[in-house]
Design an enzyme around this catalytic site. Structure first.
Site, PDB file in Angstrom:
ATOM      1  N   HIS A   1      43.280  53.170  41.841  1.00 54.03           N
ATOM      2  CA  HIS A   1      42.184  53.203  42.811  1.00 54.03           C
ATOM      3  C   HIS A   1      41.539  54.583  42.780  1.00 54.03           C
ATOM      4  O   HIS A   1      42.170  55.571  42.388  1.00 54.03           O
ATOM      5  CB  HIS A   1      42.701  52.917  44.214  1.00 54.03           C
ATOM      6  CG  HIS A   1      43.097  51.497  44.436  1.00 54.03           C
ATOM      7  ND1 HIS A   1      43.268  50.963  45.689  1.00 54.03           N
ATOM      8  CD2 HIS A   1      43.356  50.488  43.559  1.00 54.03           C
ATOM      9  CE1 HIS A   1      43.620  49.698  45.597  1.00 54.03           C
ATOM     10  NE2 HIS A   1      43.679  49.385  44.302  1.00 54.03           N
TER      11      HIS A   1
ATOM     12  N   GLU B   1      40.880  56.752  45.034  1.00 50.41           N
ATOM     13  CA  GLU B   1      41.564  57.785  45.800  1.00 50.41           C
ATOM     14  C   GLU B   1      42.778  58.333  45.057  1.00 50.41           C
ATOM     15  O   GLU B   1      43.012  59.541  45.023  1.00 50.41           O
ATOM     16  CB  GLU B   1      42.032  57.249  47.153  1.00 50.41           C
ATOM     17  CG  GLU B   1      40.935  56.710  48.032  1.00 50.41           C
ATOM     18  CD  GLU B   1      40.758  55.196  47.913  1.00 50.41           C
ATOM     19  OE1 GLU B   1      40.620  54.686  46.776  1.00 50.41           O
ATOM     20  OE2 GLU B   1      40.749  54.528  48.954  1.00 50.41           O
TER      21      GLU B   1
ATOM     22  N   CYS C   1      42.905  51.575  51.410  1.00 54.95           N
ATOM     23  CA  CYS C   1      43.904  50.521  51.574  1.00 54.95           C
ATOM     24  C   CYS C   1      45.247  51.172  51.938  1.00 54.95           C
ATOM     25  O   CYS C   1      45.367  52.395  51.976  1.00 54.95           O
ATOM     26  CB  CYS C   1      44.032  49.718  50.281  1.00 54.95           C
ATOM     27  SG  CYS C   1      44.790  50.640  48.920  1.00 54.95           S
TER      28      CYS C   1
ATOM     29  N   CYS D   1      46.610  53.624  49.175  1.00 56.62           N
ATOM     30  CA  CYS D   1      45.885  54.890  49.104  1.00 56.62           C
ATOM     31  C   CYS D   1      46.125  55.744  50.345  1.00 56.62           C
ATOM     32  O   CYS D   1      46.282  56.964  50.243  1.00 56.62           O
ATOM     33  CB  CYS D   1      44.402  54.630  48.886  1.00 56.62           C
ATOM     34  SG  CYS D   1      44.081  53.895  47.263  1.00 56.62           S
TER      35      CYS D   1
END
Length: 156
Positions: free
Chosen positions: A56, A58, A86, A89
């Site tokens: 992801h 992040e 999420c 993260c």
């Protein structure tokens, strides 16, 4: 304060990274890590192209910043991301000791900064970060809507 000029500038950089993700067929999410006004980490979504569920925006930005700092702990750093983080993260940000998280669009399906749950406010955890959302939310949401509309159009 979210919406301040430095917040807008950082989120615009995150949006540019989100556009890079969209260009390679990834969900358009971008993130930057900032320390003392300088971007030290950048990332955009790559789970599909890298065959990595943890890729992801992040997480990639945190990895980049940690390499820059020579430490997995990033106290005093701010993370800007175009979509509410999420659970994975948010956990990574807390583990890294990110001081502040600023996100663009809320994520009512998997957001872990208040939309579905709020890991950042969980008192039982040993670290907490300041969180604010809504910075360039319209632009972030538009980019996501366009991406998914185009994908649905291709599947017709």
């Amino acid at each position: 304060m979210p919406g301040a000029p430095h917040d807008i500038d950082a989120m615009e950089q995150a949006l540019a990274l989100a556009r890079e993700a969209a260009a390679i067929g990834e969900v358009p999410v971008g993130a930057v890590v900032v320390r003392d006004g300088v971007v030290i980490g950048r990332g955009y979504n790559r789970p599909i192209s890298s065959h990595d569920p943890t890729a992801h925006a992040e997480v990639i930005a945190l990895r980049d910043a940690a390499l820059h700092m020579g430490n997995y702990r990033l106290p005093g750093c701010m993370l800007y991301v175009t979509l509410e983080p999420c659970c994975m993260c948010a956990g990574a940000m807390l583990h890294a000791r990110i001081s502040q998280v600023v996100y663009g669009a809320a994520d009512p399906k998997s957001g872990a900064a208040g939309s579905v749950l709020d890991l950042f406010a969980e008192r039982r955890l040993n670290f907490h970060a300041q969180v604010s959302g809504g910075v360039l939310a319209t632009e972030s949401s538009r980019l996501l809507r366009q991406f998914f509309a185009e994908r649905r159009g291709k599947n017709d």
